[in-house]
Scaffold this motif. Sequence first.
Motif, PDB file in Angstrom:
ATOM      1  N   VAL A 199       0.966  -1.214   0.035  1.00 28.90           N
ATOM      2  CA  VAL A 199      -0.096  -0.114  -0.150  1.00 28.90           C
ATOM      3  C   VAL A 199       0.872   1.148   0.181  1.00 28.90           C
ATOM      4  O   VAL A 199       0.508   2.406  -0.435  1.00 28.90           O
ATOM      5  CB  VAL A 199      -1.048  -0.066   1.228  1.00 28.90           C
ATOM      6  N   SER A 200       2.228   1.240   0.494  1.00 27.56           N
ATOM      7  CA  SER A 200       3.018   2.124   0.299  1.00 27.56           C
ATOM      8  C   SER A 200       3.422   2.754  -0.975  1.00 27.56           C
ATOM      9  O   SER A 200       3.607   4.073  -1.114  1.00 27.56           O
ATOM     10  CB  SER A 200       4.466   1.816   1.168  1.00 27.56           C
ATOM     11  N   ALA A 201       3.192   1.765  -2.033  1.00 28.12           N
ATOM     12  CA  ALA A 201       3.460   2.285  -3.206  1.00 28.12           C
ATOM     13  C   ALA A 201       2.326   3.131  -3.615  1.00 28.12           C
ATOM     14  O   ALA A 201       2.458   4.175  -4.629  1.00 28.12           O
ATOM     15  CB  ALA A 201       3.535   1.228  -4.259  1.00 28.12           C
ATOM     16  N   GLN A 202       0.867   3.003  -3.139  1.00 25.75           N
ATOM     17  CA  GLN A 202      -0.009   3.658  -3.649  1.00 25.75           C
ATOM     18  C   GLN A 202      -0.277   4.972  -2.998  1.00 25.75           C
ATOM     19  O   GLN A 202      -0.978   5.834  -3.366  1.00 25.75           O
ATOM     20  CB  GLN A 202      -1.544   2.720  -3.451  1.00 25.75           C
ATOM     21  N   ARG A 203      -0.140   4.865  -1.578  1.00 28.16           N
ATOM     22  CA  ARG A 203      -0.487   6.197  -0.786  1.00 28.16           C
ATOM     23  C   ARG A 203       0.744   6.980  -0.495  1.00 28.16           C
ATOM     24  O   ARG A 203       0.741   7.687   0.340  1.00 28.16           O
ATOM     25  CB  ARG A 203      -1.289   5.763   0.301  1.00 28.16           C
ATOM     26  N   GLY A 204       2.062   6.409  -0.996  1.00 30.90           N
ATOM     27  CA  GLY A 204       3.120   7.364  -0.739  1.00 30.90           C
ATOM     28  C   GLY A 204       3.748   7.142   0.541  1.00 30.90           C
ATOM     29  O   GLY A 204       4.129   7.968   1.370  1.00 30.90           O
ATOM     30  N   GLY A 205       3.569   5.773   0.806  1.00 33.17           N
ATOM     31  CA  GLY A 205       4.098   5.389   2.566  1.00 33.17           C
ATOM     32  C   GLY A 205       3.280   5.639   3.310  1.00 33.17           C
ATOM     33  O   GLY A 205       2.003   5.560   3.582  1.00 33.17           O
ATOM     34  N   GLY A 206       3.977   6.370   4.571  1.00 33.19           N
ATOM     35  CA  GLY A 206       3.093   6.857   5.505  1.00 33.19           C
ATOM     36  C   GLY A 206       2.747   5.563   6.787  1.00 33.19           C
ATOM     37  O   GLY A 206       2.178   5.983   7.522  1.00 33.19           O
ATOM     38  N   ILE A 207       3.461   4.438   6.406  1.00 35.93           N
ATOM     39  CA  ILE A 207       3.106   3.558   7.217  1.00 35.93           C
ATOM     40  C   ILE A 207       4.123   2.908   8.209  1.00 35.93           C
ATOM     41  O   ILE A 207       4.133   3.193   9.269  1.00 35.93           O
ATOM     42  CB  ILE A 207       2.593   2.052   6.629  1.00 35.93           C
ATOM     43  N   PHE A 208       5.425   2.423   7.463  1.00 34.78           N
ATOM     44  CA  PHE A 208       6.285   2.027   7.992  1.00 34.78           C
ATOM     45  C   PHE A 208       7.637   2.593   7.303  1.00 34.78           C
ATOM     46  O   PHE A 208       8.706   3.104   7.633  1.00 34.78           O
ATOM     47  CB  PHE A 208       6.506   0.770   8.585  1.00 34.78           C
ATOM     48  N   GLY A 209       7.653   2.092   6.143  1.00 31.90           N
ATOM     49  CA  GLY A 209       8.570   2.001   5.221  1.00 31.90           C
ATOM     50  C   GLY A 209       9.110   3.455   4.715  1.00 31.90           C
ATOM     51  O   GLY A 209       7.973   4.135   4.881  1.00 31.90           O
ATOM     52  N   GLY A 210      10.449   4.040   4.434  1.00 34.90           N
ATOM     53  CA  GLY A 210      10.467   5.297   3.942  1.00 34.90           C
ATOM     54  C   GLY A 210      10.137   5.517   2.416  1.00 34.90           C
ATOM     55  O   GLY A 210       9.804   4.404   1.760  1.00 34.90           O
ATOM     56  N   PRO A 211      10.350   6.770   1.993  1.00 39.33           N
ATOM     57  CA  PRO A 211      10.181   6.931   0.459  1.00 39.33           C
ATOM     58  C   PRO A 211      10.759   5.925  -0.239  1.00 39.33           C
ATOM     59  O   PRO A 211      10.405   5.567  -1.324  1.00 39.33           O
ATOM     60  CB  PRO A 211      10.796   8.477   0.295  1.00 39.33           C
ATOM     61  N   HIS A 212      11.966   5.347  -0.013  1.00 41.67           N
ATOM     62  CA  HIS A 212      12.708   4.681  -1.102  1.00 41.67           C
ATOM     63  C   HIS A 212      12.289   3.282  -1.280  1.00 41.67           C
ATOM     64  O   HIS A 212      11.944   2.651  -2.098  1.00 41.67           O
ATOM     65  CB  HIS A 212      14.253   4.445  -0.573  1.00 41.67           C
ATOM     66  N   TYR A 213      11.411   2.772   0.027  1.00 40.51           N
ATOM     67  CA  TYR A 213      10.620   1.565   0.106  1.00 40.51           C
ATOM     68  C   TYR A 213       9.477   1.943  -0.616  1.00 40.51           C
ATOM     69  O   TYR A 213       9.104   1.029  -1.722  1.00 40.51           O
ATOM     70  CB  TYR A 213      10.137   1.486   1.829  1.00 40.51           C
ATOM     71  N   SER A 214       8.645   3.039  -0.660  1.00 41.21           N
ATOM     72  CA  SER A 214       7.521   3.246  -1.544  1.00 41.21           C
ATOM     73  C   SER A 214       8.134   3.116  -3.109  1.00 41.21           C
ATOM     74  O   SER A 214       7.164   2.635  -3.919  1.00 41.21           O
ATOM     75  CB  SER A 214       7.019   4.670  -1.369  1.00 41.21           C
ATOM     76  N   ALA A 215       9.097   3.804  -3.262  1.00 43.95           N
ATOM     77  CA  ALA A 215       9.820   3.828  -4.680  1.00 43.95           C
ATOM     78  C   ALA A 215       9.740   2.264  -5.405  1.00 43.95           C
ATOM     79  O   ALA A 215       9.467   2.010  -6.376  1.00 43.95           O
ATOM     80  CB  ALA A 215      10.921   4.547  -4.912  1.00 43.95           C
ATOM     81  N   ALA A 216      10.377   1.473  -4.240  1.00 42.54           N
ATOM     82  CA  ALA A 216      10.702   0.312  -4.984  1.00 42.54           C
ATOM     83  C   ALA A 216       9.164  -0.488  -5.069  1.00 42.54           C
ATOM     84  O   ALA A 216       9.210  -1.266  -6.093  1.00 42.54           O
ATOM     85  CB  ALA A 216      11.578  -0.522  -3.912  1.00 42.54           C
ATOM     86  N   LYS A 217       8.323  -0.544  -4.162  1.00 41.10           N
ATOM     87  CA  LYS A 217       7.125  -1.247  -4.315  1.00 41.10           C
ATOM     88  C   LYS A 217       6.299  -0.870  -5.436  1.00 41.10           C
ATOM     89  O   LYS A 217       5.460  -1.326  -6.065  1.00 41.10           O
ATOM     90  CB  LYS A 217       6.516  -1.033  -2.792  1.00 41.10           C
ATOM     91  N   ALA A 218       6.340   0.602  -5.586  1.00 37.27           N
ATOM     92  CA  ALA A 218       5.756   1.239  -6.980  1.00 37.27           C
ATOM     93  C   ALA A 218       6.442   0.777  -8.062  1.00 37.27           C
ATOM     94  O   ALA A 218       5.859   0.533  -9.164  1.00 37.27           O
ATOM     95  CB  ALA A 218       5.647   3.003  -6.923  1.00 37.27           C
ATOM     96  N   GLY A 219       7.775   0.766  -8.066  1.00 36.11           N
ATOM     97  CA  GLY A 219       8.399   0.108  -9.405  1.00 36.11           C
ATOM     98  C   GLY A 219       8.067  -1.365  -9.612  1.00 36.11           C
ATOM     99  O   GLY A 219       8.045  -1.497 -10.605  1.00 36.11           O
ATOM    100  N   MET A 220       7.750  -2.032  -8.606  1.00 34.36           N
ATOM    101  CA  MET A 220       7.160  -3.385  -8.709  1.00 34.36           C
ATOM    102  C   MET A 220       5.908  -3.392  -9.305  1.00 34.36           C
ATOM    103  O   MET A 220       5.691  -4.201 -10.484  1.00 34.36           O
ATOM    104  CB  MET A 220       7.012  -4.353  -7.540  1.00 34.36           C
ATOM    105  N   LEU A 221       5.216  -2.391  -9.288  1.00 30.20           N
ATOM    106  CA  LEU A 221       3.745  -2.486  -9.894  1.00 30.20           C
ATOM    107  C   LEU A 221       3.843  -2.073 -11.220  1.00 30.20           C
ATOM    108  O   LEU A 221       3.512  -2.552 -12.293  1.00 30.20           O
ATOM    109  CB  LEU A 221       2.747  -1.451  -9.412  1.00 30.20           C
TER     110      LEU A 221
END
Length: 251
Positions: free
Chosen positions: A143-165
């Motif tokens: 969900v960090s990919a979709q909402r820009g993090g805000g849960i636990f992982g940092g922006p680099h985590y959001s970016a990695a997970k969005a990249g996966m999509l």
Amino acid sequence: KGLLEDKVCIITGGAGPRGIGKATAKLFHEHGATVVIADLDETKSQEAAREIADERTMGVVCDVTDKASCEAAAKKVMEQYGRIDVLINNAGITQPLKTLEITPENYEQVTDVSLRGMLYMSQAVLPYMVEQKGGSIANTSSVSAQRGGGIFGGPHYSAAKAGMLGLSKAMAREFGVHNIRVNSVTPGLIQTDITGGKLTDEMKTQILTGIPLNRLGDAADVARGFLFLASELSSYTTGAALDINGGMHMY
Ligand code: NAD
């Protein structure tokens, strides 16, 4: 009859004792699959596999950031079972950092496991799936990919997970012609060991106020989503992202 009868399924990052990967391997096995747990440590992978069952399970060492390691793992599975039907790209790490704190090393660590690892492991199994004229790949985004993090992982985590999509959709387009489907799940906060004890009760309470189902997720909740995506239940679904977040993000 199980939904994955006679299917050979590889699950990366499947050795975590309370992890999404292990819960997925367990559920797949209950549905008749042969499951291969591929994780960093060979002994831990084998132990996790044996914990599930003595038969139709295998543990292999695999560092998904290393292309040769992914190829060796896929080859081992082919030697043992002669086919690969399902790949779950689930290995991942996270770090609770803010944008200005992310070092080059942090960036590489986090994007390498989730994103580069997804590419390398998919590259390792796709030739076999093409040869077999079918397969299903499903990936653990967030969900960090979709909402820009805000849960636990940092922006680099959001970016990695969005990249996966993005990678998931592009592979879905490319390999649909070979009857290979590629999908992702986007879990919300799931109670596993990935947060390494850094998720405080205060953070949990705060997060709960934003979850309509009023509970954090369990690894088994995500496993059920993977069962859908891996099996023929999702026969006409590819390039999709399945939200498993208790309603914390709707759009
Ligand atoms: P986990 O720590 O139990 O599982 C992650 C596994 O990945 C571990 O077993 C670890 O050894 C393995 N791993 C790490 N680097 C690896 C590498 N280079 N090669 C192979 N394996 C490697 O935690 P989890 O929460 O079950 O995480 C599984 C996936 O779910 C991750 O991709 C994570 O980002 C994702 N996710 C978790 C949550 C959550 O709230 N727990 C939410 C959304 C997405």
